[in-house]
Design a protein around this motif. Structure first.
Motif, PDB file in Angstrom:
ATOM      1  N   TRP A 172      19.569  21.705  44.576  1.00 12.99           N
ATOM      2  CA  TRP A 172      19.771  20.585  45.516  1.00 12.99           C
ATOM      3  C   TRP A 172      19.476  19.254  44.826  1.00 12.99           C
ATOM      4  CZ3 TRP A 172      16.903  22.369  50.625  1.00 12.99           C
ATOM      5  CH2 TRP A 172      17.696  23.332  51.280  1.00 12.99           C
ATOM      6  N   GLU A 173      18.388  19.241  44.066  1.00 12.13           N
ATOM      7  CA  GLU A 173      17.937  17.976  43.461  1.00 12.13           C
ATOM      8  C   GLU A 173      18.913  17.447  42.423  1.00 12.13           C
ATOM      9  OE1 GLU A 173      13.083  18.340  44.033  1.00 12.13           O
ATOM     10  OE2 GLU A 173      13.946  18.566  42.024  1.00 12.13           O
ATOM     11  N   VAL A 174      19.543  18.337  41.678  1.00  9.03           N
ATOM     12  CA  VAL A 174      20.486  17.877  40.635  1.00  9.03           C
ATOM     13  C   VAL A 174      21.915  17.776  41.146  1.00  9.03           C
ATOM     14  CG1 VAL A 174      19.055  18.792  38.783  1.00  9.03           C
ATOM     15  CG2 VAL A 174      20.865  20.238  39.757  1.00  9.03           C
ATOM     16  N   GLY A 175      22.111  18.148  42.436  1.00  5.63           N
ATOM     17  CA  GLY A 175      23.452  18.046  43.017  1.00  5.63           C
ATOM     18  C   GLY A 175      24.359  19.199  42.666  1.00  5.63           C
ATOM     19  N   GLN A 176      23.781  20.263  42.106  1.00  9.72           N
ATOM     20  CA  GLN A 176      24.596  21.441  41.733  1.00  9.72           C
ATOM     21  C   GLN A 176      25.088  22.160  42.983  1.00  9.72           C
ATOM     22  OE1 GLN A 176      22.593  24.025  38.944  1.00  9.72           O
ATOM     23  NE2 GLN A 176      24.039  25.695  39.240  1.00  9.72           N
TER      24      GLN A 176
END
Length: 293
Positions: free
Chosen positions: A53-57
């Motif tokens: 979620w944090e890296v937008g994956q």
């Protein structure tokens, strides 16, 4: 647009694993945000999910966005990446503190009475609640620009660190995250918000009589049936301001003397009330000591 999950998680000093555990517990308590699996059970997130979620994956599900906003107590738009980042907000606040605090000392040295309300609040806080070491360190860091050149000092790393340390409570507020860019562009609104935070913080350091004075009410006689109840501090500010205005601008000697006497009467009243309150506190203290013996 990048989400701000990582920024908010780190602000709470949680690892990805700790956050996943805390967020799963939050969902258990707030089932309206839950995402269910094929068997109708609540889906739990793992630290690996948090990382994606944090890296937008992996996109964050809409329902989880609502839960995250409530978990961190921030607006939905903010966690989705809209508006200023927390770092940008802190920089805006630091710039304003630097400007207003320096402005106080510049105008004070120039003999100017008028001052921005935030300038006065910032000075009052550092002067009344912090030790002289902080005040001296601030003046040492920017004395040349403020005292000699009458200029706002450059916000370098040392000055920024000191201001963060002095006014640390301001940077712990999450409510300002809901502001949009228009709010920050309105410096009067920002100043009023910061003054409110400073006043609230200063109230924590008030003495017993200080709390009584700030929260007490002065009953001013109007007619035979009613009294006007005005907070002491509000009345003192009003009378003091009016006295100064009359002294500065009134050409009517009677008006000036009336204003001075009104303020003098209030001060006499306050002295009487403070003495009475202190005597009561002293009597209560002696009574407690006697009971304990």
């Amino acid at each position: 647009m990048e989400n701000r999950l990582k920024e908010l998680r780190k602000a709470k000093k949680l690892s990805q694993k700790e956050f996943a555990k805390a967020f799963n517990e939050f969902i258990e308590e707030n089932k309206k945000y839950a995402v269910l699996d094929n068997k109708g059970k609540i889906k739990k997130i793992s630290y690996a999910t948090v990382s994606r979620w944090e890296v937008g994956q992996t996109p964050i599900p809409t329902k989880y966005y609502e839960a995250l906003a409530n978990f961190f107590n921030v607006p939905l738009a903010y966690i989705q990446g809209a508006g200023y980042s927390k770092k940008e907000i802190e920089n805006i606040i630091l710039d304003e503190i630097n400007l207003r605090l320096a402005d106080y000392f510049i105008k004070h040295d120039q003999g100017k009475v008028e001052n921005n309300i935030l300038s006065l609040a910032l000075y009052t806080f550092i002067n009344n609640t912090k030790n002289d070491e902080y005040l001296n360190e601030y003046l040492d860091l920017c004395s040349k620009s403020v005292k000699e050149n009458h200029e706002i000092p450059v916000l370098n790393a040392k000055l920024e660190k000191l201001l963060r340390e002095i006014y640390d409570f301001i940077f712990k507020q999450d409510s300002i995250l809901s502001w949009n860019k228009e709010n920050f562009e309105n410096r009067e609104e920002l100043d009023t918000f910061l003054v409110g935070l400073i006043s609230k913080e200063m109230n924590k350091t008030l003495s017993t009589v200080g709390k009584w004075f700030t929260n007490g009410y002065y009953a001013e006689y109007i007619n035979s049936k009613e009294y006007l109840h005005v907070p002491f501090k509000e009345l003192e500010d009003s009378l003091h301001f009016q006295m100064i205005e009359d002294l500065k601008y009134s050409k009517d000697l009677t008006e000036v003397i009336t204003s001075l006497r009104a303020y003098q009467d209030f001060i006499k009243f306050i002295i009487s009330e403070v003495q009475s309150t202190m005597n009561k506190l002293d009597a209560e203290s002696k009574k407690e000591d006697k009971n304990q013996q």
